[in-house]
Motif scaffolding. Structure first.
Motif, mmCIF file in Angstrom:
data_model
loop_
_atom_site.group_PDB
_atom_site.id
_atom_site.type_symbol
_atom_site.label_atom_id
_atom_site.label_comp_id
_atom_site.label_asym_id
_atom_site.label_seq_id
_atom_site.Cartn_x
_atom_site.Cartn_y
_atom_site.Cartn_z
ATOM 1 N N VAL A 1 1.196 -4.712 -5.981
ATOM 2 C CA VAL A 1 1.784 -4.659 -4.643
ATOM 3 C C VAL A 1 3.271 -4.351 -4.745
ATOM 4 C CG1 VAL A 1 2.180 -5.912 -2.498
ATOM 5 C CG2 VAL A 1 0.105 -6.344 -3.821
ATOM 6 N N LEU A 2 3.731 -3.428 -3.912
ATOM 7 C CA LEU A 2 5.160 -3.172 -3.749
ATOM 8 C C LEU A 2 5.560 -3.745 -2.396
ATOM 9 C CD1 LEU A 2 7.716 -1.858 -4.922
ATOM 10 C CD2 LEU A 2 7.120 0.213 -3.646
ATOM 11 N N LEU A 3 6.357 -4.792 -2.419
ATOM 12 C CA LEU A 3 6.771 -5.490 -1.198
ATOM 13 C C LEU A 3 8.137 -4.955 -0.781
ATOM 14 C CD1 LEU A 3 6.123 -7.697 0.855
ATOM 15 C CD2 LEU A 3 7.105 -9.368 -0.727
ATOM 16 N N VAL B 1 3.341 -8.303 -8.178
ATOM 17 C CA VAL B 1 4.115 -8.070 -6.953
ATOM 18 C C VAL B 1 5.548 -7.720 -7.335
ATOM 19 C CG1 VAL B 1 5.014 -9.074 -4.820
ATOM 20 C CG2 VAL B 1 2.696 -9.630 -5.582
ATOM 21 N N LYS B 2 6.041 -6.612 -6.806
ATOM 22 C CA LYS B 2 7.424 -6.215 -7.026
ATOM 23 C C LYS B 2 8.134 -6.140 -5.689
ATOM 24 C CE LYS B 2 10.443 -2.844 -9.241
ATOM 25 N NZ LYS B 2 10.522 -1.659 -10.129
ATOM 26 N N TYR C 1 8.802 6.440 -8.512
ATOM 27 C CA TYR C 1 7.948 5.768 -9.504
ATOM 28 C C TYR C 1 7.288 4.528 -8.917
ATOM 29 C CZ TYR C 1 6.440 3.343 -13.710
ATOM 30 O OH TYR C 1 5.688 2.702 -14.649
ATOM 31 N N ASP C 2 8.061 3.667 -8.253
ATOM 32 C CA ASP C 2 7.499 2.435 -7.691
ATOM 33 C C ASP C 2 6.491 2.736 -6.593
ATOM 34 O OD1 ASP C 2 8.796 0.667 -9.340
ATOM 35 O OD2 ASP C 2 10.550 0.481 -8.046
ATOM 36 N N LEU C 3 6.729 3.790 -5.824
ATOM 37 C CA LEU C 3 5.794 4.141 -4.757
ATOM 38 C C LEU C 3 4.454 4.603 -5.318
ATOM 39 C CD1 LEU C 3 8.121 6.063 -2.245
ATOM 40 C CD2 LEU C 3 7.156 3.767 -1.963
ATOM 41 N N LEU D 1 1.136 -0.963 -0.521
ATOM 42 C CA LEU D 1 2.510 -1.104 -0.039
ATOM 43 C C LEU D 1 2.509 -2.088 1.120
ATOM 44 C CD1 LEU D 1 3.568 2.668 0.133
ATOM 45 C CD2 LEU D 1 4.042 1.077 -1.711
ATOM 46 N N VAL D 2 3.280 -3.152 1.002
ATOM 47 C CA VAL D 2 3.445 -4.105 2.092
ATOM 48 C C VAL D 2 4.881 -3.960 2.593
ATOM 49 C CG1 VAL D 2 3.422 -6.523 2.775
ATOM 50 C CG2 VAL D 2 1.742 -5.682 1.128
#
Length: 210
Positions: free
Chosen positions: A154-156, A175-176, A186-188, A194-195
């Protein structure tokens, strides 16, 4: 334009919002996103790896034995790459791996990557008030109510890093936490879901919208 449902802390639908960003043409989208990803990964490399050549290894000043008459192969130094303890042939040296990319292209790639993950995006209300103290268990429960399974990365994305939210999320290896102004390709791409908070989505529209 992407229409998103806003969910509250309990997971219920409380409204809708939209995100409209200019993206690359479909035939060029994969290429420009790939270029941005390669640039980011290359620019993260330190490039400090270094090995010594035969000229830099200590020793080897004297010829090991005379040129002729010993029956052995000719040798001029005991620091030859052929010898144990010798230098390295064509070994790595410090170098700059950075790749240049125009700012407009970088922003276009970022917008394209973000909207490309629209199906995996969950928009939620601002929830920092729901965590008056660090509580990882409550954040995990909220992610479950928002439809995120425990095994998904998850990318918060939040507007600003709240201390309680950050402390609640830091023990979760999948979770990042990232702020809306620090998005990167990169993170996307390296996440399953995606939250995004509703206020962070507005900030993204403000910062990256043209």
């Amino acid at each position: 334009m992407v229409e998103c449902v806003i969910r509250d802390w309990q997971g219920g639908e409380v409204g809708t919002t939209s995100l409209e960003l200019k993206t690359a043409k479909p035939e060029n989208a994969a290429h420009i996103v790939h270029r941005a990803l390669v640039r980011q990964m290359n620019n993260a490399r330190q490039g400090t790896l270094s090995s010594k050549t035969r000229a830099e290894v200590r020793g080897g000043g004297r010829k090991p034995w005379r040129q002729k008459g010993t029956g052995r192969a000719r040798a001029g130094s005991n620091r030859s790459p052929l010898w144990k303890g010798g230098g390295v042939t064509f070994g790595p040296k410090p170098r700059d791996f950075s790749v240049k990319m125009n700012r407009k292209e970088r922003r276009l790639a970022l917008r394209t990557a973000l909207l490309g993950r629209a199906e995996d995006m969950v928009v939620v209300q601002e929830f920092s008030e729901q965590l008056p103290r660090p509580k990882t268990r409550e954040l995990v429960s909220a992610l479950g109510r928002w439809g995120v399974s425990s095994d998904q990365k998850v990318l918060l994305i939040v507007t600003e890093r709240d201390e309680m939210v950050q402390l609640s999320a830091r023990n979760l290896c999948n979770v990042k936490l990232i702020s809306a102004t620090n998005l990167n390709v990169y993170d996307l791409l390296a996440t399953d879901r995606l939250v995004v908070t509703a206020t962070a989505l507005e900030k993204i529209q403000e910062v990256y919208g043209d």
